[in-house]
Design a protein around this motif. Structure first.
Motif, PDB file in Angstrom:
ATOM      1  N   ILE A  86      12.379 -15.752  -8.038  1.00  0.00           N
ATOM      2  CA  ILE A  86      12.381 -17.337  -7.265  1.00  0.00           C
ATOM      3  C   ILE A  86      11.128 -18.210  -8.033  1.00  0.00           C
ATOM      4  CG2 ILE A  86      11.765 -18.312  -5.160  1.00  0.00           C
ATOM      5  CD1 ILE A  86      12.951 -15.782  -3.828  1.00  0.00           C
ATOM      6  N   GLU A  87      10.188 -17.676  -8.331  1.00  0.00           N
ATOM      7  CA  GLU A  87       8.995 -18.549  -8.785  1.00  0.00           C
ATOM      8  C   GLU A  87       9.539 -19.103 -10.264  1.00  0.00           C
ATOM      9  OE1 GLU A  87       5.084 -16.410  -9.210  1.00  0.00           O
ATOM     10  OE2 GLU A  87       5.178 -15.543  -7.175  1.00  0.00           O
TER      11      GLU A  87
ATOM     12  N   SER B  17      12.434 -19.728 -11.104  1.00  0.00           N
ATOM     13  CA  SER B  17      13.538 -20.657 -11.090  1.00  0.00           C
ATOM     14  C   SER B  17      13.029 -22.115 -10.342  1.00  0.00           C
ATOM     15  CB  SER B  17      14.402 -20.124  -9.813  1.00  0.00           C
ATOM     16  OG  SER B  17      15.133 -18.730 -10.165  1.00  0.00           O
ATOM     17  N   GLU B  18      11.697 -22.006  -9.705  1.00  0.00           N
ATOM     18  CA  GLU B  18      11.305 -23.370  -9.427  1.00  0.00           C
ATOM     19  C   GLU B  18      10.940 -24.348 -10.507  1.00  0.00           C
ATOM     20  OE1 GLU B  18       7.749 -22.127  -7.352  1.00  0.00           O
ATOM     21  OE2 GLU B  18       9.133 -21.488  -5.270  1.00  0.00           O
ATOM     22  N   LYS B  19      10.835 -23.784 -11.509  1.00  0.00           N
ATOM     23  CA  LYS B  19      10.479 -24.604 -12.800  1.00  0.00           C
ATOM     24  C   LYS B  19      11.914 -24.936 -13.561  1.00  0.00           C
ATOM     25  CE  LYS B  19       5.653 -24.050 -13.504  1.00  0.00           C
ATOM     26  NZ  LYS B  19       4.370 -23.962 -14.298  1.00  0.00           N
TER      27      LYS B  19
ATOM     28  N   TYR C  14      14.958 -24.388 -12.457  1.00  0.00           N
ATOM     29  CA  TYR C  14      16.152 -24.929 -11.677  1.00  0.00           C
ATOM     30  C   TYR C  14      15.623 -25.691 -10.607  1.00  0.00           C
ATOM     31  CZ  TYR C  14      18.858 -21.379 -14.617  1.00  0.00           C
ATOM     32  OH  TYR C  14      19.058 -20.727 -15.717  1.00  0.00           O
ATOM     33  N   PRO C  15      14.958 -26.876 -10.678  1.00  0.00           N
ATOM     34  CA  PRO C  15      14.159 -27.421  -9.576  1.00  0.00           C
ATOM     35  C   PRO C  15      15.067 -27.722  -8.678  1.00  0.00           C
ATOM     36  CG  PRO C  15      14.146 -28.687 -11.634  1.00  0.00           C
ATOM     37  CD  PRO C  15      14.624 -27.420 -12.132  1.00  0.00           C
TER      38      PRO C  15
ATOM     39  N   TYR D  59      17.034 -25.992  -7.001  1.00  0.00           N
ATOM     40  CA  TYR D  59      17.896 -24.865  -6.737  1.00  0.00           C
ATOM     41  C   TYR D  59      17.326 -23.542  -6.833  1.00  0.00           C
ATOM     42  CZ  TYR D  59      21.152 -28.993  -6.739  1.00  0.00           C
ATOM     43  OH  TYR D  59      21.787 -30.019  -6.601  1.00  0.00           O
ATOM     44  N   SER D  60      16.014 -23.458  -6.770  1.00  0.00           N
ATOM     45  CA  SER D  60      15.309 -22.179  -7.162  1.00  0.00           C
ATOM     46  C   SER D  60      15.860 -20.853  -6.342  1.00  0.00           C
ATOM     47  CB  SER D  60      13.873 -22.299  -6.468  1.00  0.00           C
ATOM     48  OG  SER D  60      13.704 -22.550  -5.237  1.00  0.00           O
ATOM     49  N   TRP D  61      16.792 -20.926  -5.287  1.00  0.00           N
ATOM     50  CA  TRP D  61      17.279 -19.905  -4.547  1.00  0.00           C
ATOM     51  C   TRP D  61      18.448 -19.347  -5.173  1.00  0.00           C
ATOM     52  CZ3 TRP D  61      21.905 -20.819  -3.084  1.00  0.00           C
ATOM     53  CH2 TRP D  61      22.697 -22.049  -2.613  1.00  0.00           C
TER      54      TRP D  61
ATOM     55  N   PRO E  12      15.852 -15.273 -14.618  1.00  0.00           N
ATOM     56  CA  PRO E  12      15.716 -14.888 -13.113  1.00  0.00           C
ATOM     57  C   PRO E  12      16.951 -14.496 -12.406  1.00  0.00           C
ATOM     58  CG  PRO E  12      16.077 -17.343 -13.592  1.00  0.00           C
ATOM     59  CD  PRO E  12      15.848 -16.724 -14.735  1.00  0.00           C
TER      60      PRO E  12
END
Length: 275
Positions: free
Chosen positions: A71-72, A74-76, A78-79, A81-83, A225
């Motif tokens: 998840i961490e 993905s935050e960068k 796929y901003p 859509y981190s989930w 991820p």
């Protein structure tokens, strides 16, 4: 001491690091299996809590070492859509083991031969038990390899120390797995040497899965991820479908739950303190 070990793994590269770490987890399985040279049986009152411990380690590792870093990252990557990578990877990992579970003939520990799962077969009970634990070990080796590969890319949420912590945790819970394979074989009349051989052989898949996982994420960084979550989904499927049911078939269910709690706590402490 920890810093020197971490530096060693950084210097040899992620693929060799994954190979060494998963070879360690395999050897710990062998150490557990070696107890058949000293004991012929192991009380269910001891074995069931040990299996519960295994499940606790796997569940804690799935979140602290795999899903949370996924998840961490993905935050960068796929901003907004981190989930998505965590959810998709988790589902695919569970479906992957589900597919293997359906097509591979195997028999869970503490289950009767009439409860064989997978395609129909005339394979001996010994072989079916080995296949069951081999399925169990695939996601464990994969998880270690993927995390070493992720750490090598410098992605947020992944580090070599976290990968080492995961390998230690997997190694600890592999000790009772080695016992859990070797002891039933010995109890059913298999010789000590053969029981040990089959017990350690069940984890030989871990170095293979570890190397494959490390190579895959190094050369396909966008899937990082997804790969971490994939390993988590595979491990959770194994825990819920295999490990927990095996601990709930006798009168030691409460001990097994306490073993689960203990395993979860130890893996959580390892990951938070070392990772």
């Amino acid at each position: 001491m920890m810093q020197s070990i971490e530096q060693f793994f950084i210097e040899i590269g992620p693929v060799y690091a994954a190979l060494i770490a998963t070879t360690f987890t395999w050897l710990v399985t062998a150490a557990g299996a070696s107890l058949v040279f000293f004991f012929k049986t192991l009380s269910r009152g001891v074995l069931d809590p040990m299996l519960g411990f295994t499940g606790g380690v796997m569940v804690a590792a799935s979140f602290w070492s795999l899903l949370n870093p996924a998840i961490e990252m993905s935050e960068k990557m796929y901003p907004g859509y981190s989930w998505v990578p965590a959810a998709v990877g988790f589902l695919l990992g569970a479906l992957f083991i589900y597919f293997l579970d359906r097509v591979t003939p195997h028999l869970h520990l503490n289950f009767g031969i009439s409860e064989t799962e997978g395609v129909k077969t005339k394979l001996h009970k010994t072989t079916l038990l080995i296949l069951a634990i081999t399925l169990h070990n695939i996601p464990e080796g994969l998880a270690v390899g993927v995390l070493f590969g992720a750490a090598a890319t410098g992605m947020d949420g992944a580090s070599v120390s976290a990968a080492i912590a995961l390998a230690i945790g997997i190694g600890i819970q592999n000790f009772p797995e080695g016992i859990a394979v070797a002891m039933p074989l010995r109890r059913h009349g298999v010789s000590r040497k053969r029981s040990f051989w089959y017990g350690q052989l069940s984890a030989i898949v871990e170095p293979v899965a570890g190397v494959v996982g490390a190579i895959a994420v190094i050369y396909m960084q966008p899937i990082l991820p997804f790969a971490l979550a994939f390993a988590a989904g595979a491990m959770i499927f194994v825990v819920v479908e295999e490990v927990i049911p095996e601990t709930q078939r006798d009168k030691y269910t409460d001990r097994s739950v306490l073993g689960f709690i203990g395993g979860f706590l130890i893996m959580m402490i390892l990951d938070v303190s070392l990772g």
